[in-house]
Design a protein around this motif. Structure first.
Motif, PDB file in Angstrom:
ATOM      1  N   TYR A 115     -64.638  59.566   4.033  1.00 55.37           N
ATOM      2  CA  TYR A 115     -64.132  59.117   5.191  1.00 55.37           C
ATOM      3  C   TYR A 115     -65.021  58.554   6.047  1.00 55.37           C
ATOM      4  O   TYR A 115     -64.762  57.425   6.980  1.00 55.37           O
ATOM      5  CB  TYR A 115     -62.950  59.894   5.798  1.00 55.37           C
ATOM      6  N   THR A 116     -66.431  58.974   6.322  1.00 54.79           N
ATOM      7  CA  THR A 116     -67.358  58.783   7.223  1.00 54.79           C
ATOM      8  C   THR A 116     -68.072  57.552   6.842  1.00 54.79           C
ATOM      9  O   THR A 116     -68.200  56.560   7.672  1.00 54.79           O
ATOM     10  CB  THR A 116     -68.083  59.955   7.358  1.00 54.79           C
ATOM     11  N   HIS A 117     -68.487  57.450   5.743  1.00 55.99           N
ATOM     12  CA  HIS A 117     -69.666  56.368   5.377  1.00 55.99           C
ATOM     13  C   HIS A 117     -69.257  55.805   4.007  1.00 55.99           C
ATOM     14  O   HIS A 117     -70.085  55.028   3.385  1.00 55.99           O
ATOM     15  CB  HIS A 117     -71.221  56.687   5.431  1.00 55.99           C
ATOM     16  N   MET A 118     -68.124  55.856   3.698  1.00 56.31           N
ATOM     17  CA  MET A 118     -67.627  55.216   2.278  1.00 56.31           C
ATOM     18  C   MET A 118     -66.246  54.555   2.568  1.00 56.31           C
ATOM     19  O   MET A 118     -65.402  54.967   3.646  1.00 56.31           O
ATOM     20  CB  MET A 118     -67.405  56.244   1.365  1.00 56.31           C
ATOM     21  N   ASP A 119     -65.823  53.414   1.960  1.00 52.58           N
ATOM     22  CA  ASP A 119     -64.573  52.880   2.176  1.00 52.58           C
ATOM     23  C   ASP A 119     -63.449  53.079   1.098  1.00 52.58           C
ATOM     24  O   ASP A 119     -62.628  52.442   0.789  1.00 52.58           O
ATOM     25  CB  ASP A 119     -64.941  51.304   2.227  1.00 52.58           C
ATOM     26  N   VAL A 120     -63.668  54.428   0.468  1.00 54.56           N
ATOM     27  CA  VAL A 120     -62.593  54.542  -0.650  1.00 54.56           C
ATOM     28  C   VAL A 120     -61.302  54.795  -0.330  1.00 54.56           C
ATOM     29  O   VAL A 120     -60.458  54.236  -0.851  1.00 54.56           O
ATOM     30  CB  VAL A 120     -63.359  56.290  -1.356  1.00 54.56           C
ATOM     31  N   MET A 121     -61.078  55.680   0.712  1.00 58.57           N
ATOM     32  CA  MET A 121     -59.744  55.965   1.343  1.00 58.57           C
ATOM     33  C   MET A 121     -58.986  54.721   2.084  1.00 58.57           C
ATOM     34  O   MET A 121     -57.883  54.313   1.911  1.00 58.57           O
ATOM     35  CB  MET A 121     -59.887  56.959   2.243  1.00 58.57           C
ATOM     36  N   LYS A 122     -60.112  53.768   2.604  1.00 53.42           N
ATOM     37  CA  LYS A 122     -59.432  52.445   3.115  1.00 53.42           C
ATOM     38  C   LYS A 122     -59.080  51.636   1.941  1.00 53.42           C
ATOM     39  O   LYS A 122     -57.972  51.083   2.068  1.00 53.42           O
ATOM     40  CB  LYS A 122     -60.665  51.904   3.924  1.00 53.42           C
ATOM     41  N   ARG A 123     -59.594  51.589   0.858  1.00 55.69           N
ATOM     42  CA  ARG A 123     -59.347  50.900  -0.114  1.00 55.69           C
ATOM     43  C   ARG A 123     -57.957  51.327  -0.836  1.00 55.69           C
ATOM     44  O   ARG A 123     -57.215  50.704  -1.426  1.00 55.69           O
ATOM     45  CB  ARG A 123     -60.289  50.957  -1.271  1.00 55.69           C
ATOM     46  N   LEU A 124     -57.802  52.603  -0.827  1.00 53.71           N
ATOM     47  CA  LEU A 124     -56.854  53.181  -1.244  1.00 53.71           C
ATOM     48  C   LEU A 124     -55.282  52.760  -0.435  1.00 53.71           C
ATOM     49  O   LEU A 124     -54.502  52.497  -0.935  1.00 53.71           O
ATOM     50  CB  LEU A 124     -56.752  54.811  -1.495  1.00 53.71           C
ATOM     51  N   VAL A 125     -55.738  52.916   0.768  1.00 51.59           N
ATOM     52  CA  VAL A 125     -54.684  52.611   1.766  1.00 51.59           C
ATOM     53  C   VAL A 125     -54.038  51.257   1.514  1.00 51.59           C
ATOM     54  O   VAL A 125     -53.126  50.966   1.470  1.00 51.59           O
ATOM     55  CB  VAL A 125     -54.786  52.970   3.180  1.00 51.59           C
ATOM     56  N   GLU A 126     -55.027  50.215   1.329  1.00 45.14           N
ATOM     57  CA  GLU A 126     -54.831  48.789   1.331  1.00 45.14           C
ATOM     58  C   GLU A 126     -54.078  48.478  -0.056  1.00 45.14           C
ATOM     59  O   GLU A 126     -53.046  47.893   0.014  1.00 45.14           O
ATOM     60  CB  GLU A 126     -56.345  47.964   1.280  1.00 45.14           C
ATOM     61  N   GLN A 127     -54.497  49.307  -1.063  1.00 42.45           N
ATOM     62  CA  GLN A 127     -53.856  49.043  -2.393  1.00 42.45           C
ATOM     63  C   GLN A 127     -52.393  49.569  -2.354  1.00 42.45           C
ATOM     64  O   GLN A 127     -51.359  49.115  -2.739  1.00 42.45           O
ATOM     65  CB  GLN A 127     -54.623  49.966  -3.454  1.00 42.45           C
ATOM     66  N   LEU A 128     -52.217  50.900  -1.534  1.00 44.09           N
ATOM     67  CA  LEU A 128     -50.693  51.346  -1.510  1.00 44.09           C
ATOM     68  C   LEU A 128     -49.861  50.452  -0.585  1.00 44.09           C
ATOM     69  O   LEU A 128     -48.705  50.132  -0.971  1.00 44.09           O
ATOM     70  CB  LEU A 128     -50.910  52.653  -0.761  1.00 44.09           C
ATOM     71  N   GLN A 129     -50.639  49.634   0.335  1.00 45.78           N
ATOM     72  CA  GLN A 129     -49.763  48.792   1.139  1.00 45.78           C
ATOM     73  C   GLN A 129     -49.349  47.393   0.427  1.00 45.78           C
ATOM     74  O   GLN A 129     -48.402  46.915   0.580  1.00 45.78           O
ATOM     75  CB  GLN A 129     -50.496  48.405   2.455  1.00 45.78           C
ATOM     76  N   ALA A 130     -50.343  47.233  -0.611  1.00 45.19           N
ATOM     77  CA  ALA A 130     -49.887  46.056  -1.465  1.00 45.19           C
ATOM     78  C   ALA A 130     -49.054  46.324  -2.419  1.00 45.19           C
ATOM     79  O   ALA A 130     -48.256  45.357  -2.982  1.00 45.19           O
ATOM     80  CB  ALA A 130     -51.447  45.828  -2.163  1.00 45.19           C
ATOM     81  N   TRP A 131     -48.597  47.658  -2.630  1.00 49.51           N
ATOM     82  CA  TRP A 131     -47.503  48.105  -3.569  1.00 49.51           C
ATOM     83  C   TRP A 131     -46.405  48.589  -2.896  1.00 49.51           C
ATOM     84  O   TRP A 131     -45.556  49.089  -3.339  1.00 49.51           O
ATOM     85  CB  TRP A 131     -48.057  49.296  -4.424  1.00 49.51           C
TER      86      TRP A 131
END
Length: 272
Positions: A115-131
């Motif tokens: 969560y601090t210096h990677m965008d992994v969870m941010k990308r997951l949120v964006e993907q869920l919103q796209a679904w």
């Protein structure tokens, strides 16, 4: 429209216990809440998951691969990155299905690096919103951790480091004695400057770093991040309060269709 909570928080803060408690409480409330395990390092949990990321990839398998030679943190990052690859996302979407009006809890890993210096969870949120998911993040923190201003500040900054707007929940309230609960009340809706001022009077370390702690406290005030909801998993009323807060954040139910029911009226002749 579908709804989901990303359950975040440090390792051992009670994320899986929270998911299990909310799943059981939903059954009492005539609702269906399913849980998704997104922690490839999980060993055991007390809920029945809708899907388990370990069916796709497991941390132990990654760490045992001699070609990659990853440690625990590196292996976890690899697992989450693999989940967000096209094949991983196709698997996740297929496993989630397409039923509307679902409410899902995603039991997420606790490593702060994600969560601090990677965008992994941010990308997951964006993907869920796209679904077509409406997403709410629920940050859980062990209530026993909030015993003084310094630890309160540390825990609150850990919440801010997730970089996702969220609801803050204090777990394990059932493990505190009465004295600890009374002490905790001052941290539920605290006056940051008063807390830090009281800490400066007794701590030589905080006197030395007064300006730093004052600046950090101002950050918490500016982000309105210092409001916590206490949770006792053995108290149905406490569980209901938390569910109301998360429903409000998700705007759950606003788009649901009204469900009608056909009633069968007795035949008047049967009354004779």
């Amino acid at each position: 429209m579908r709804y989901c909570q990303l359950v975040l928080g440090p390792a051992g803060s009670g994320k899986s216990t929270y998911c299990a408690a909310m799943q059981r409480h939903a059954e009492v409330s005539n609702r269906v809440i399913s849980v998704v395990n997104l922690d490839p390092a999980a060993e055991a949990f007390s809920y029945q998951p809708l899907l388990d990321v370990r069916d796709l990839i497991q941390l132990d398998d990654v760490m045992q691969d001699e070609d990659m030679d990853f440690g625990p943190n590196g292996g976890l990052v690899f697992c989450m990155e693999y989940l967000l690859e096209p094949d991983g996302l196709d698997w996740l979407k297929e496993q989630l299905g397409d039923n509307e009006d679902d409410c899902l809890l995603f039991d997420c890993p606790g490593q702060i690096e994600l969560y601090t210096h990677m965008d992994v969870m941010k990308r997951l949120v964006e993907q869920l919103q796209a679904w077509d998911f409406r997403v709410c993040a629920t940050f859980v923190l062990d209530a026993g951790y909030m015993v003084d201003a310094a630890r309160f500040l540390s825990g609150s900054l850990a919440a801010l480091a997730t970089m996702i707007p969220h609801i803050n929940i204090l777990t394990k309230m059932d493990l505190l004695n009465r004295a600890a609960r009374r002490q905790l009340e001052m941290f539920l809706e605290p006056e940051i400057h008063e807390l830090l001022a009281s800490e400066h009077n007794v701590s030589r370390f905080n006197k030395k770093y007064h300006k730093l702690t004052h600046a950090l406290g101002k950050v918490l005030d500016d982000f309105s991040l210092v409001r916590y909801i206490p949770l006792n998993i053995n108290d149905e009323e406490s569980l209901t309060d938390v569910l109301i807060q998360t429903d409000f954040a998700l705007q759950y139910g606003e788009d649901l269709d009204v469900k009608g029911k056909d009633f069968e009226y007795p035949d008047p002749e049967d009354r004779e």
